[in-house]
Each structure stands twice: as structure tokens, then as C-alpha cells.
Enzyme design. Structure first.
Site, PDB file in Angstrom:
ATOM      1  N   SER A   1       0.821  -1.219   0.000  1.00 46.61           N
ATOM      2  CA  SER A   1       0.000   0.000   0.000  1.00 46.61           C
ATOM      3  C   SER A   1       0.850   1.262   0.000  1.00 46.61           C
ATOM      4  O   SER A   1       0.396   2.320   0.425  1.00 46.61           O
ATOM      5  CB  SER A   1      -0.932   0.001   1.214  1.00 46.61           C
ATOM      6  OG  SER A   1      -0.193  -0.057   2.423  1.00 46.61           O
TER       7      SER A   1
ATOM      8  N   CYS B   1      11.750   0.347 -12.805  1.00 47.01           N
ATOM      9  CA  CYS B   1      11.307   1.541 -13.534  1.00 47.01           C
ATOM     10  C   CYS B   1      12.311   1.903 -14.626  1.00 47.01           C
ATOM     11  O   CYS B   1      11.934   2.215 -15.758  1.00 47.01           O
ATOM     12  CB  CYS B   1      11.094   2.704 -12.571  1.00 47.01           C
ATOM     13  SG  CYS B   1      12.552   3.215 -11.630  1.00 47.01           S
TER      14      CYS B   1
ATOM     15  N   SER C   1      10.262  10.807  -5.061  1.00 48.45           N
ATOM     16  CA  SER C   1       9.416   9.740  -5.592  1.00 48.45           C
ATOM     17  C   SER C   1       9.878   8.362  -5.144  1.00 48.45           C
ATOM     18  O   SER C   1       9.211   7.363  -5.411  1.00 48.45           O
ATOM     19  CB  SER C   1       9.399   9.782  -7.126  1.00 48.45           C
ATOM     20  OG  SER C   1      10.643   9.355  -7.655  1.00 48.45           O
ATOM     21  N   ALA C   2      11.028   8.300  -4.486  1.00 46.07           N
ATOM     22  CA  ALA C   2      11.596   7.015  -4.075  1.00 46.07           C
ATOM     23  C   ALA C   2      11.196   6.705  -2.640  1.00 46.07           C
ATOM     24  O   ALA C   2      11.699   7.320  -1.696  1.00 46.07           O
ATOM     25  CB  ALA C   2      13.115   7.039  -4.204  1.00 46.07           C
TER      26      ALA C   2
ATOM     27  N   THR D   1      11.855   1.296  -2.798  1.00 40.62           N
ATOM     28  CA  THR D   1      12.858   1.617  -3.815  1.00 40.62           C
ATOM     29  C   THR D   1      14.238   1.755  -3.192  1.00 40.62           C
ATOM     30  O   THR D   1      15.231   1.218  -3.698  1.00 40.62           O
ATOM     31  CB  THR D   1      12.482   2.920  -4.544  1.00 40.62           C
ATOM     32  OG1 THR D   1      11.224   2.755  -5.196  1.00 40.62           O
ATOM     33  CG2 THR D   1      13.536   3.301  -5.568  1.00 40.62           C
ATOM     34  N   ARG D   2      14.313   2.454  -2.092  1.00 47.30           N
ATOM     35  CA  ARG D   2      15.608   2.708  -1.455  1.00 47.30           C
ATOM     36  C   ARG D   2      16.257   1.433  -0.923  1.00 47.30           C
ATOM     37  O   ARG D   2      17.484   1.303  -0.933  1.00 47.30           O
ATOM     38  CB  ARG D   2      15.437   3.733  -0.335  1.00 47.30           C
ATOM     39  CG  ARG D   2      15.053   5.114  -0.841  1.00 47.30           C
ATOM     40  CD  ARG D   2      14.756   6.095   0.276  1.00 47.30           C
ATOM     41  NE  ARG D   2      14.249   7.346  -0.253  1.00 47.30           N
ATOM     42  CZ  ARG D   2      15.015   8.340  -0.699  1.00 47.30           C
ATOM     43  NH1 ARG D   2      16.335   8.219  -0.647  1.00 47.30           N
ATOM     44  NH2 ARG D   2      14.474   9.445  -1.180  1.00 47.30           N
TER      45      ARG D   2
END
Length: 315
Positions: free
Chosen positions: A11, A129, A160-161, A165-166
Site C-alpha cells: 500500500s 522503472c 518519488s523514491a 525503492t531505497r
């Protein structure tokens, strides 16, 4: 035509953007449940406001959900490590999995390049991405001439990360590099990601560099343009930033370690393609093109899988 029901695990930024896209854009699939682990997450709250079922106890909660048996396709937008756990938990239930993490349990899928080859796979991986943005270009070049080496640099807005993502930076580079070769067709591939902290945030920018021998520039240029058109059909903000560039290398020996030692003499060229991806701003602002291209590609895969399932059933 009846709609295939789908669930989204995760989520966070990607999962929530995907839910909004499913609600607004989907024609063959219907979002039934969003799954998270934080009851107070913005994604779950937004899904509830949209009238979508929610679960805040992870994949086990999804399995126990009243609509689980009706769900055909499950998106996983968590993390590479979490996907391994989720995939194992779901394996015996016969659900189709679309993996938006770099876990790469199933085959790499880039819709504009190889979706038709994997419509029947039980688990497909959406690469990353950066991979979704750049691998089509590598494939476009390799459809014209052999690509000895391809390197991509994906620059995304730091804002946006999210945490997923990190935590997946290493997996990002490994998975994207492998897919550049396996899907893009390059003999050798390398991927680099940059989290750009600039304010105001910049939209996603991608650079593709390819080493080729004596290229037919017009054919490559047209192949790239055609591929950009194919990708932009499902990612409207995907576009060329400038003309495709060709540079003849004077000292090919300097790139021998990249090309695996091939074509060290004259005739080696560098092809440079510069892209930008503007998001549709369904959930996050337009600068988050990196999220938009992942969720748009994943939606495209689900739509095609659902349509193919119906076609197979009516034969």
C-alpha cells in the site's frame, strides 16, 4: 466481457498508484483488494474511500479474505525480499502473479518488447522503472544491429523514491543489468540509478548508451522512434528528449573491457538516446514518472493476461 478480479499487495507509492489506475483505466480487470501491513497507511485509507476492499495483515490476510477465491491476478509492489515470501505463500493457490519488485522469480516482461512470449507464465517480473523505460530502446537498437554493450542511467526524483525503492538499490542494478541483456538483446549490460534531490523535483530522465559496429543510422533512428510510439501508447508521458545521437569512437581500445574485447578496431560507434518520463499524476505528482511507467506497464500486462485468458477459454 467479464472482468478478472485482481488484488494489489503493498500500500505504498507504487501500490496506491496502481490501485488508482486500476479503478480509473482498467477495462479487462477489476481491483478487489489492496493489501498492506500498516493500518494507518494513506494507501489503505484512499482505497477504503474508493470503495475497495482492504487488508492490513499482509499476504496471509489476503488468503483469508472473503474474495480471495475469486481473485485471478495478484500484483506485488512490496520489495524483492518480501516478494519471495509472498510468492511462496501464494504458490499453491494458482493465482497469476505480476511482480513489480526486482525479485525476478518469473521471466522479465517489458510489454512493448516481449509480453506475447509470457502471457501464460504464472509469475512475471516487471524488471524496474529504469528497465521499463530503457530496455525498449536497447531492444529497438538490437533489432537493427548487434549491441556489444548497453548502459542505462535512470535519474529519478528523490521524493518519488519510497522505502521499497531505497532498500532495493542493489537489486535494481542487478535485475536491470540482466534484463538489458536477456530482453534488450545486448551482449553486455549495465544499469545505474540516480536519486536526484533537486527542488523542485525533476521528472524521470533516462539515458541509453549503446556500442555498435558501423550502424545504419537511419534504420536505428526510425526503430527508436517506432519503439517510443509503442511505449507511449500505454505510458503517455514517455518521450524522446532529443534526437538520437551517433558518435564514432576514435579509440575503440578504451572500451574493450565493456564490449568483451570485440571490434577493437575502427567502426565502433556509440549510440545515445535521451528520454524523459512524465507521470500521469494519478497518485503522486507528475515528476514521479518512475512510478507511472511501472504501474502503467503492470496494468498493460494484467489487461493482456485477462484478455488472453478469455480468448483461450472460448477456443
Amino acid at each position: 466481457m467479464s472482468h478478472s478480479k485482481v488484488a494489489v499487495i503493498g500500500s505504498g507509492n507504487i501500490g496506491t498508484d496502481l490501485v488508482v489506475k486500476l479503478k480509473k483505466l482498467a477495462t479487462n480487470v477489476e481491483i478487489a483488494v489492496l493489501v498492506g501491513i500498516d493500518p494507518s497507511s494513506d494507501g489503505l485509507a484512499r482505497a477504503r474511500r474508493m470503495g475497495i476492499g482492504t487488508v492490513d495483515t499482509g499476504v496471509q490476510g489476503l488468503i483469508e479474505h472473503a474474495e480471495f477465491d475469486e481473485i485471478d491476478i495478484i500484483f506485488d509492489s512490496t520489495s524483492a525480499k518480501a516478494h519471495l515470501v509472498n510468492e511462496e505463500a501464494l504458490r499453491t493457490f494458482g493465482k497469476r502473479l505480476i511482480d513489480l519488485t526486482p525479485a525476478a522469480v518469473g521471466p522479465y516482461v517489458v510489454p512493448a518488447v516481449n509480453l506475447d512470449d509470457h502471457l501464460g507464465a504464472p509469475n512475471v517480473n516487471m524488471v524496474t522503472c529504469g528497465g521499463q523505460a530503457t530496455i525498449p530502446i536497447v531492444a529497438a537498437i538490437s533489432s537493427v544491429t548487434a549491441v556489444h554493450y548497453a548502459e542505462i542511467v535512470a535519474s529519478i526524483a528523490s521524493k518519488s523514491a519510497g522505502p521499497g525503492t531505497r532498500s532495493n538499490i542493489d537489486e535494481f542494478t542487478q535485475t536491470t543489468s540482466a534484463a538489458i541483456e536477456k530482453v534488450g538483446g545486448a551482449a553486455h549490460g549495465k544499469a545505474i540509478i540516480v536519486l536526484n534531490p533537486a527542488e523542485p523535483p525533476l521528472i524521470m530522465r533516462d539515458t541509453v548508451l549503446a556500442l555498435v559496429t558501423d550502424p545504419d543510422q537511419n534504420r536505428i533512428r526510425q526503430s527508436v522512434i517506432d519503439m517510443v510510439e509503442k511505449v507511449s501508447a500505454y505510458v503517455p508521458g514517455y518521450r524522446l528528449k532529443q534526437e538520437v545521437q551517433f558518435t564514432q569512437l576514435d579509440d575503440a581500445e578504451s572500451v574493450a573491457t565493456l564490449t568483451g574485447g570485440v571490434d577493437k578496431g575502427p567502426g565502433l560507434w556509440k549510440v545515445a538516446v535521451f528520454l524523459e518520463v512524465e507521470g500521469a499524476a494519478h497518485y503522486l505528482p507528475a515528476y514521479a514518472g518512475n512510478l507511472d511507467i511501472m504501474t502503467s506497464a503492470a496494468l498493460q500486462v494484467a489487461e493482456r493476461i485477462a484478455a488472453n485468458t478469455v480468448q483461450e477459454a472460448t477456443r
